[in-house]
Enzyme design. Sequence first.
Site, PDB file in Angstrom:
ATOM      1  N   GLU A  11      46.321  27.047  56.522  1.00 24.35           N
ATOM      2  CA  GLU A  11      46.818  28.341  55.795  1.00 24.35           C
ATOM      3  C   GLU A  11      46.048  29.383  55.751  1.00 24.35           C
ATOM      4  OE1 GLU A  11      50.582  26.492  54.153  1.00 24.35           O
ATOM      5  OE2 GLU A  11      49.123  26.306  52.754  1.00 24.35           O
ATOM      6  N   CYS A  60      42.924  35.628  52.368  1.00 25.65           N
ATOM      7  CA  CYS A  60      41.894  34.559  51.907  1.00 25.65           C
ATOM      8  C   CYS A  60      42.213  33.569  53.246  1.00 25.65           C
ATOM      9  CB  CYS A  60      42.972  33.897  50.873  1.00 25.65           C
ATOM     10  SG  CYS A  60      42.346  32.310  50.207  1.00 25.65           S
ATOM     11  N   CYS A  70      39.950  19.101  53.392  1.00 25.70           N
ATOM     12  CA  CYS A  70      38.571  19.197  52.642  1.00 25.70           C
ATOM     13  C   CYS A  70      38.210  17.670  52.178  1.00 25.70           C
ATOM     14  CB  CYS A  70      38.865  20.142  51.503  1.00 25.70           C
ATOM     15  SG  CYS A  70      37.109  20.398  50.463  1.00 25.70           S
ATOM     16  N   CYS A 117      37.926  17.563  44.603  1.00 30.30           N
ATOM     17  CA  CYS A 117      38.012  18.124  43.327  1.00 30.30           C
ATOM     18  C   CYS A 117      39.464  17.798  42.884  1.00 30.30           C
ATOM     19  CB  CYS A 117      37.959  19.677  43.476  1.00 30.30           C
ATOM     20  SG  CYS A 117      36.321  20.308  44.032  1.00 30.30           S
ATOM     21  N   CYS A 129      42.805  20.079  42.655  1.00 27.94           N
ATOM     22  CA  CYS A 129      43.022  21.153  43.851  1.00 27.94           C
ATOM     23  C   CYS A 129      44.014  20.154  44.750  1.00 27.94           C
ATOM     24  CB  CYS A 129      41.776  21.241  44.554  1.00 27.94           C
ATOM     25  SG  CYS A 129      41.958  22.235  46.310  1.00 27.94           S
ATOM     26  N   GLY A 184      39.480  24.160  52.466  1.00 23.63           N
ATOM     27  CA  GLY A 184      38.053  23.762  53.037  1.00 23.63           C
ATOM     28  C   GLY A 184      36.941  24.145  52.247  1.00 23.63           C
ATOM     29  N   SER A 228      33.312  31.502  48.998  1.00 22.25           N
ATOM     30  CA  SER A 228      33.379  30.610  47.875  1.00 22.25           C
ATOM     31  C   SER A 228      33.031  29.006  48.012  1.00 22.25           C
ATOM     32  CB  SER A 228      34.969  30.636  47.107  1.00 22.25           C
ATOM     33  OG  SER A 228      34.781  29.722  46.268  1.00 22.25           O
ATOM     34  N   HIS A 241      33.755  25.586  36.856  1.00 24.03           N
ATOM     35  CA  HIS A 241      34.946  25.003  36.099  1.00 24.03           C
ATOM     36  C   HIS A 241      34.348  23.919  35.096  1.00 24.03           C
ATOM     37  CE1 HIS A 241      37.130  26.542  39.522  1.00 24.03           C
ATOM     38  NE2 HIS A 241      36.567  25.318  40.525  1.00 24.03           N
ATOM     39  N   ASN A 260      46.923  26.239  38.938  1.00 22.66           N
ATOM     40  CA  ASN A 260      48.231  26.467  39.615  1.00 22.66           C
ATOM     41  C   ASN A 260      48.776  24.924  39.927  1.00 22.66           C
ATOM     42  OD1 ASN A 260      48.430  29.244  40.166  1.00 22.66           O
ATOM     43  ND2 ASN A 260      46.620  29.214  41.074  1.00 22.66           N
ATOM     44  N   CYS A 317      45.908  29.882  44.375  1.00 25.64           N
ATOM     45  CA  CYS A 317      44.580  29.027  44.551  1.00 25.64           C
ATOM     46  C   CYS A 317      44.992  27.713  44.392  1.00 25.64           C
ATOM     47  CB  CYS A 317      43.651  29.444  43.520  1.00 25.64           C
ATOM     48  SG  CYS A 317      43.286  31.345  43.361  1.00 25.64           S
TER      49      CYS A 317
HETATM   50  N1  SAH Z   1      35.990  24.927  48.735  1.00 25.52           N
HETATM   51  C1  SAH Z   1      35.647  26.362  47.956  1.00 25.52           C
HETATM   52  C2  SAH Z   1      36.923  27.270  48.241  1.00 25.52           C
HETATM   53  C3  SAH Z   1      38.116  26.526  47.723  1.00 25.52           C
HETATM   54  S1  SAH Z   1      39.620  27.676  46.994  1.00 25.52           S
HETATM   55  C4  SAH Z   1      35.120  26.270  46.612  1.00 25.52           C
HETATM   56  O1  SAH Z   1      35.462  24.931  46.177  1.00 25.52           O
HETATM   57  O2  SAH Z   1      34.762  27.118  46.019  1.00 25.52           O
HETATM   58  C5  SAH Z   1      39.084  28.793  45.924  1.00 25.52           C
HETATM   59  C6  SAH Z   1      39.032  28.400  44.496  1.00 25.52           C
HETATM   60  O3  SAH Z   1      40.402  27.873  43.941  1.00 25.52           O
HETATM   61  C7  SAH Z   1      38.108  27.530  43.769  1.00 25.52           C
HETATM   62  O4  SAH Z   1      37.373  28.084  42.725  1.00 25.52           O
HETATM   63  C8  SAH Z   1      38.727  26.464  43.530  1.00 25.52           C
HETATM   64  O5  SAH Z   1      38.188  25.358  42.708  1.00 25.52           O
HETATM   65  C9  SAH Z   1      40.007  27.065  42.873  1.00 25.52           C
HETATM   66  N2  SAH Z   1      41.242  25.857  42.815  1.00 25.52           N
HETATM   67  C10 SAH Z   1      41.277  24.913  43.345  1.00 25.52           C
HETATM   68  N3  SAH Z   1      42.633  24.323  43.193  1.00 25.52           N
HETATM   69  C11 SAH Z   1      43.103  25.041  42.150  1.00 25.52           C
HETATM   70  C12 SAH Z   1      44.287  24.991  41.354  1.00 25.52           C
HETATM   71  N4  SAH Z   1      45.103  24.051  41.728  1.00 25.52           N
HETATM   72  N5  SAH Z   1      44.673  26.150  40.678  1.00 25.52           N
HETATM   73  C13 SAH Z   1      43.651  27.084  40.311  1.00 25.52           C
HETATM   74  N6  SAH Z   1      42.630  27.094  41.040  1.00 25.52           N
HETATM   75  C14 SAH Z   1      42.317  26.262  41.813  1.00 25.52           C
END
Ligand code: SAH
Length: 373
Positions: free
Chosen positions: A99, A112, A119, A123, A126, A172, A204, A228, A303, A346
């Site tokens: 996406e 974005c 991935c 985490c 996510c 990813g 990122s 985080h 989110n 996100c």
């Molecule tokens: N893999 C990369 C890009 C990920 S997405 C990274 O980890 O940075 C971009 C951001 O969204 C990251 O900071 C990620 O931690 C955050 N993110 C992931 N899941 C989320 C969620 N459910 N709510 C808010 N932010 C989230």
Amino acid sequence: MDSAPDARARVNLLGLPTPELQALVESLGSKPFRARQLMSWLYKRGVASFDEMTDLARDFRAQLATLAEVKLPEIVLAQQSLDGTRKWLLRADASQAFEMVFIPEPGRGTLCISSQVGCVLDCSFCSTARQGFNRNLTTAEIVGQVWLANRELGFEAGGERLVTNVVFMGMGEPLANFRNVVPATQILLDDLGFDFSRRRVTLSTSGLVPQIYKLAQVCNVALAVSLHAPEDELRNQLVPINRLHPISELLDACWHYIDEQNGRSVTFEYVMLDGVNDSPAQARALARLLAGRPAKVNMIPFNPFPGTQYRRSSDDAIWRFRDELLGRNVMATVRRTRGEDIDAACGQLVGRVQNRTVARLGERVRTGSGAAA
Ligand code: SAH
């Protein structure tokens, strides 16, 4: 075009590094400046068909068509949120999709983009992580997202830019797909390519320390890091790659990146999870790590997605956390949540992923090779 017998053998010009494109053009007996013309058609004017590249000689175009093509990812689904955010599902393979999201704001538009189908990083907050990992996106699939967004948004050559900023914050871990992501950033920044300024392209990462050092040598995009948590015990749970590369090592890599790149600051993303990482004491601990450093914090209200154990922090907790940081001279902003009604916020991007991962935090992440491309 896929059905043409020689289609497999053709080179995809999209995403091809400039020197390789020049070599290709020269191998056809053409002058190197033809490569510049081709790039201009491709990236500046958004033209994918050789027939429309009218300042190239007919013979040259015909020759080109026998050995090259411009192949873009196919759009499977397009959605638009009530707040104007748009999301596209793009086909990677018959059963795989990824996406990209466009977020319009007054005076700017942020695209974005994804770097992988799924991935490996796992985490805990996510939703992309839930699905596991299938494969790295190619350079063409990465820059193809920007190309397609321009087309979908109705961008016209010479007109106002609609995509003003690009962020590698979709599906990813970009630094686990180093090999394809770095050439993609070069095409984004190249003045013959999309010609974005380096401050408007942000990568990122969850914190792949060796790759941050490598990146510092080859690339000068803006860096965002998913921190985080202000201490290792909690970060180990939220961002498990922290077990390999703890916070102190990660921060050293970030300061090195800024030094090497003459950059302004690293953006530290901080997802706000109710009762987990959002206390004033945690804000103060975070401030101790970052005060006096070239750093700013971007707080992201969590989110939610089906099945998650986490809840979004209250607005009060979010503002209090921000004030603790600001009070200690750490720049902090709160990211506005966009596109929630179409699951475009996100951490909500899921695409369609058939998991092929066996070991999640194994050797592949350590070496930064991702899984098999
Ligand atoms: N893999 C990369 C890009 C990920 S997405 C990274 O980890 O940075 C971009 C951001 O969204 C990251 O900071 C990620 O931690 C955050 N993110 C992931 N899941 C989320 C969620 N459910 N709510 C808010 N932010 C989230």
